[in-house]
Scaffold this motif. Structure first.
Motif, PDB file in Angstrom:
ATOM      1  N   ASP A  60       0.886  -1.154   0.000  1.00  0.00           N
ATOM      2  CA  ASP A  60       0.000   0.000   0.000  1.00  0.00           C
ATOM      3  C   ASP A  60       0.930   1.210   0.000  1.00  0.00           C
ATOM      4  OD1 ASP A  60      -1.568   2.188   0.773  1.00  0.00           O
ATOM      5  OD2 ASP A  60      -2.804   0.989   2.131  1.00  0.00           O
ATOM      6  N   ALA A  61       1.004   1.889  -1.151  1.00  0.00           N
ATOM      7  CA  ALA A  61       1.888   3.045  -1.309  1.00  0.00           C
ATOM      8  C   ALA A  61       1.021   4.298  -1.373  1.00  0.00           C
ATOM      9  CB  ALA A  61       2.719   2.900  -2.584  1.00  0.00           C
ATOM     10  N   ASP A  62       0.848   4.937  -0.231  1.00  0.00           N
ATOM     11  CA  ASP A  62      -0.031   6.107  -0.151  1.00  0.00           C
ATOM     12  C   ASP A  62      -1.410   5.791  -0.721  1.00  0.00           C
ATOM     13  OD1 ASP A  62       1.970   7.594   1.057  1.00  0.00           O
ATOM     14  OD2 ASP A  62       2.605   8.573  -0.796  1.00  0.00           O
ATOM     15  N   ASP A  63      -1.951   4.640  -0.327  1.00  0.00           N
ATOM     16  CA  ASP A  63      -3.290   4.170  -0.702  1.00  0.00           C
ATOM     17  C   ASP A  63      -3.405   3.650  -2.139  1.00  0.00           C
ATOM     18  OD1 ASP A  63      -4.332   4.722   1.872  1.00  0.00           O
ATOM     19  OD2 ASP A  63      -4.594   6.829   1.313  1.00  0.00           O
ATOM     20  N   ALA A  64      -2.287   3.518  -2.848  1.00  0.00           N
ATOM     21  CA  ALA A  64      -2.296   2.951  -4.199  1.00  0.00           C
ATOM     22  C   ALA A  64      -1.538   1.621  -4.166  1.00  0.00           C
ATOM     23  CB  ALA A  64      -1.632   3.899  -5.184  1.00  0.00           C
ATOM     24  N   PRO A  65      -1.990   0.639  -4.945  1.00  0.00           N
ATOM     25  CA  PRO A  65      -1.292  -0.640  -4.940  1.00  0.00           C
ATOM     26  C   PRO A  65       0.053  -0.551  -5.672  1.00  0.00           C
ATOM     27  CG  PRO A  65      -3.032  -0.667  -6.581  1.00  0.00           C
ATOM     28  CD  PRO A  65      -3.152   0.636  -5.839  1.00  0.00           C
ATOM     29  N   LEU A  66       1.048  -1.218  -5.122  1.00  0.00           N
ATOM     30  CA  LEU A  66       2.363  -1.337  -5.735  1.00  0.00           C
ATOM     31  C   LEU A  66       2.745  -2.804  -5.672  1.00  0.00           C
ATOM     32  CD1 LEU A  66       5.067  -0.107  -6.841  1.00  0.00           C
ATOM     33  CD2 LEU A  66       5.810  -0.031  -4.434  1.00  0.00           C
ATOM     34  N   LEU A  67       3.033  -3.386  -6.828  1.00  0.00           N
ATOM     35  CA  LEU A  67       3.484  -4.777  -6.902  1.00  0.00           C
ATOM     36  C   LEU A  67       4.998  -4.779  -6.979  1.00  0.00           C
ATOM     37  CD1 LEU A  67       3.195  -7.849  -7.355  1.00  0.00           C
ATOM     38  CD2 LEU A  67       2.749  -7.346  -9.766  1.00  0.00           C
ATOM     39  N   VAL A  68       5.634  -5.481  -6.053  1.00  0.00           N
ATOM     40  CA  VAL A  68       7.084  -5.627  -6.074  1.00  0.00           C
ATOM     41  C   VAL A  68       7.382  -7.103  -6.293  1.00  0.00           C
ATOM     42  CG1 VAL A  68       9.244  -5.333  -4.802  1.00  0.00           C
ATOM     43  CG2 VAL A  68       7.403  -3.650  -4.536  1.00  0.00           C
ATOM     44  N   HIS A  74      15.856 -12.607  -0.613  1.00  0.00           N
ATOM     45  CA  HIS A  74      15.975 -11.503   0.341  1.00  0.00           C
ATOM     46  C   HIS A  74      14.642 -10.815   0.583  1.00  0.00           C
ATOM     47  CE1 HIS A  74      17.097  -9.596  -3.617  1.00  0.00           C
ATOM     48  NE2 HIS A  74      16.045  -8.917  -3.278  1.00  0.00           N
ATOM     49  N   ARG A  75      14.689  -9.829   1.476  1.00  0.00           N
ATOM     50  CA  ARG A  75      13.484  -9.084   1.844  1.00  0.00           C
ATOM     51  C   ARG A  75      13.555  -7.674   1.255  1.00  0.00           C
ATOM     52  NH1 ARG A  75      10.454 -11.259   5.815  1.00  0.00           N
ATOM     53  NH2 ARG A  75       9.690  -9.232   6.518  1.00  0.00           N
ATOM     54  N   VAL A  76      12.400  -7.083   1.040  1.00  0.00           N
ATOM     55  CA  VAL A  76      12.311  -5.722   0.517  1.00  0.00           C
ATOM     56  C   VAL A  76      12.685  -4.734   1.624  1.00  0.00           C
ATOM     57  CG1 VAL A  76      10.720  -3.971  -0.367  1.00  0.00           C
ATOM     58  CG2 VAL A  76      10.559  -6.327  -1.184  1.00  0.00           C
ATOM     59  N   ASP A  77      13.524  -3.762   1.288  1.00  0.00           N
ATOM     60  CA  ASP A  77      13.871  -2.673   2.197  1.00  0.00           C
ATOM     61  C   ASP A  77      12.830  -1.572   1.979  1.00  0.00           C
ATOM     62  OD1 ASP A  77      14.882  -0.394   3.452  1.00  0.00           O
ATOM     63  OD2 ASP A  77      16.957  -0.794   2.851  1.00  0.00           O
ATOM     64  N   THR A  78      11.775  -1.593   2.788  1.00  0.00           N
ATOM     65  CA  THR A  78      10.657  -0.674   2.561  1.00  0.00           C
ATOM     66  C   THR A  78      11.046   0.791   2.776  1.00  0.00           C
ATOM     67  OG1 THR A  78       9.843  -1.092   4.799  1.00  0.00           O
ATOM     68  CG2 THR A  78       8.829  -2.347   3.000  1.00  0.00           C
ATOM     69  N   ASP A 123      12.689  -6.754  -9.159  1.00  0.00           N
ATOM     70  CA  ASP A 123      13.995  -6.859  -8.499  1.00  0.00           C
ATOM     71  C   ASP A 123      15.085  -7.219  -9.510  1.00  0.00           C
ATOM     72  OD1 ASP A 123      16.151  -7.451  -6.829  1.00  0.00           O
ATOM     73  OD2 ASP A 123      15.008  -8.827  -5.552  1.00  0.00           O
ATOM     74  N   THR A 124      16.096  -6.365  -9.611  1.00  0.00           N
ATOM     75  CA  THR A 124      17.193  -6.605 -10.552  1.00  0.00           C
ATOM     76  C   THR A 124      17.969  -7.880 -10.215  1.00  0.00           C
ATOM     77  OG1 THR A 124      18.607  -5.106  -9.272  1.00  0.00           O
ATOM     78  CG2 THR A 124      17.465  -4.176 -11.195  1.00  0.00           C
ATOM     79  N   ASP A 125      17.901  -8.360  -8.975  1.00  0.00           N
ATOM     80  CA  ASP A 125      18.588  -9.604  -8.617  1.00  0.00           C
ATOM     81  C   ASP A 125      18.033 -10.798  -9.385  1.00  0.00           C
ATOM     82  OD1 ASP A 125      20.176  -8.194  -6.880  1.00  0.00           O
ATOM     83  OD2 ASP A 125      19.494  -9.216  -5.071  1.00  0.00           O
ATOM     84  N   LEU A 126      16.796 -10.713  -9.865  1.00  0.00           N
ATOM     85  CA  LEU A 126      16.209 -11.815 -10.636  1.00  0.00           C
ATOM     86  C   LEU A 126      16.906 -11.994 -11.988  1.00  0.00           C
ATOM     87  CD1 LEU A 126      12.450 -11.201  -9.813  1.00  0.00           C
ATOM     88  CD2 LEU A 126      13.847 -13.141  -9.048  1.00  0.00           C
ATOM     89  N   ALA A 127      17.604 -10.960 -12.447  1.00  0.00           N
ATOM     90  CA  ALA A 127      18.324 -11.038 -13.726  1.00  0.00           C
ATOM     91  C   ALA A 127      19.450 -12.070 -13.680  1.00  0.00           C
ATOM     92  CB  ALA A 127      18.883  -9.668 -14.103  1.00  0.00           C
ATOM     93  N   GLY A 128      19.863 -12.463 -12.498  1.00  0.00           N
ATOM     94  CA  GLY A 128      20.948 -13.429 -12.340  1.00  0.00           C
ATOM     95  C   GLY A 128      20.526 -14.879 -12.584  1.00  0.00           C
ATOM     96  N   TYR A 129      19.271 -15.099 -12.901  1.00  0.00           N
ATOM     97  CA  TYR A 129      18.768 -16.461 -13.121  1.00  0.00           C
ATOM     98  C   TYR A 129      18.249 -16.590 -14.548  1.00  0.00           C
ATOM     99  CZ  TYR A 129      19.089 -16.598  -8.091  1.00  0.00           C
ATOM    100  OH  TYR A 129      19.567 -16.532  -6.804  1.00  0.00           O
ATOM    101  N   ALA A 130      18.612 -17.693 -15.202  1.00  0.00           N
ATOM    102  CA  ALA A 130      18.154 -17.930 -16.578  1.00  0.00           C
ATOM    103  C   ALA A 130      16.644 -18.125 -16.624  1.00  0.00           C
ATOM    104  CB  ALA A 130      18.861 -19.147 -17.157  1.00  0.00           C
ATOM    105  N   PRO A 158      12.744  -1.937 -13.592  1.00  0.00           N
ATOM    106  CA  PRO A 158      13.819  -2.589 -12.843  1.00  0.00           C
ATOM    107  C   PRO A 158      14.131  -1.788 -11.578  1.00  0.00           C
ATOM    108  CG  PRO A 158      14.467  -2.207 -15.139  1.00  0.00           C
ATOM    109  CD  PRO A 158      13.193  -1.468 -14.904  1.00  0.00           C
ATOM    110  N   ALA A 159      14.371  -2.489 -10.474  1.00  0.00           N
ATOM    111  CA  ALA A 159      14.638  -1.793  -9.222  1.00  0.00           C
ATOM    112  C   ALA A 159      15.477  -2.659  -8.293  1.00  0.00           C
ATOM    113  CB  ALA A 159      13.331  -1.429  -8.532  1.00  0.00           C
ATOM    114  N   GLU A 160      16.340  -1.989  -7.521  1.00  0.00           N
ATOM    115  CA  GLU A 160      17.017  -2.651  -6.421  1.00  0.00           C
ATOM    116  C   GLU A 160      16.072  -2.502  -5.230  1.00  0.00           C
ATOM    117  OE1 GLU A 160      21.036  -1.423  -5.737  1.00  0.00           O
ATOM    118  OE2 GLU A 160      21.518  -1.523  -7.865  1.00  0.00           O
ATOM    119  N   VAL A 161      15.585  -3.625  -4.737  1.00  0.00           N
ATOM    120  CA  VAL A 161      14.543  -3.561  -3.710  1.00  0.00           C
ATOM    121  C   VAL A 161      15.002  -4.038  -2.331  1.00  0.00           C
ATOM    122  CG1 VAL A 161      12.712  -3.749  -5.430  1.00  0.00           C
ATOM    123  CG2 VAL A 161      13.534  -5.801  -4.289  1.00  0.00           C
ATOM    124  N   ALA A 162      16.173  -4.632  -2.250  1.00  0.00           N
ATOM    125  CA  ALA A 162      16.656  -5.156  -0.969  1.00  0.00           C
ATOM    126  C   ALA A 162      17.651  -4.212  -0.319  1.00  0.00           C
ATOM    127  CB  ALA A 162      17.318  -6.504  -1.163  1.00  0.00           C
TER     128      ALA A 162
END
Length: 162
Positions: A60-68, A74-78, A123-130, A158-162
């Motif tokens: 919930d990003a200021d009452d709007a949905p955000l899909l990460v 790893h965990r998201v650094d909110t 998450d840009t870390d997903l780019a490390g997997y085929a 694309p985002a660094e989320v951790a």
């Protein structure tokens, strides 16, 4: 037995987008014998590294949905994510908020197949997997895809989320 309507919606969205798996074939939703509510459980069921699981987290990003879509490793650094997005309040969404915006339940939220497109970060870390695996609309459904395909089929950023 007819698949759950959420699984049908996800497969339809994948088909409409021409989604591909890590080998370049058609991305198909697979039903597992049991629900996999965590990245670790999904990785174990699929025989892949936990980092190759693309967790679909609704905030919930200021009452709007955000899909990460974040790597299961790893965990998201909110706090950092909130600052980077310029939102004043970023918190994990309630089950009702998730259901209202995705039509799906926590533990089975797919990157696609929602009533309306969602703002999405990948998450840009997903780019490390085929090949990466994402939820297919219900807790026992998953589908194979790639980082590039996740960006494309979700119109994600694309985002660094951790």
């Amino acid at each position: 037995m007819q698949p759950h309507p959420n699984v049908q919606a996800v497969q339809r969205a994948l088909d409409d987008a021409g989604a591909r798996n890590g080998s370049g074939g058609t991305s198909l939703v697979r039903l597992l014998p049991d629900a996999v509510h965590t990245a670790a459980a999904a990785a174990e069921a699929l025989g892949v590294e936990v980092g190759a699981i693309a967790n679909s987290l609704i905030f919930d990003a200021d009452d709007a949905p955000l899909l990460v879509l974040t790597s299961g490793a790893h965990r998201v650094d909110t706090a950092a994510l909130s600052a980077g997005l310029g939102v004043t309040r970023l918190r994990r969404a309630t089950p009702d908020f998730v259901k209202r915006h995705t039509g799906q339940v926590i533990g089975g939220v797919a990157p696609v197949g929602h009533p309306q497109p969602l703002r999405t970060l990948v998450d840009t870390d997903l780019a490390g997997y085929a090949e990466v695996w994402a939820a297919g609309g219900v807790p026992q459904a998953v589908f194979p895809t790639t980082y590039a395909e996740l960006l494309r089929i979700t119109a994600g950023t694309p985002a660094e989320v951790a």
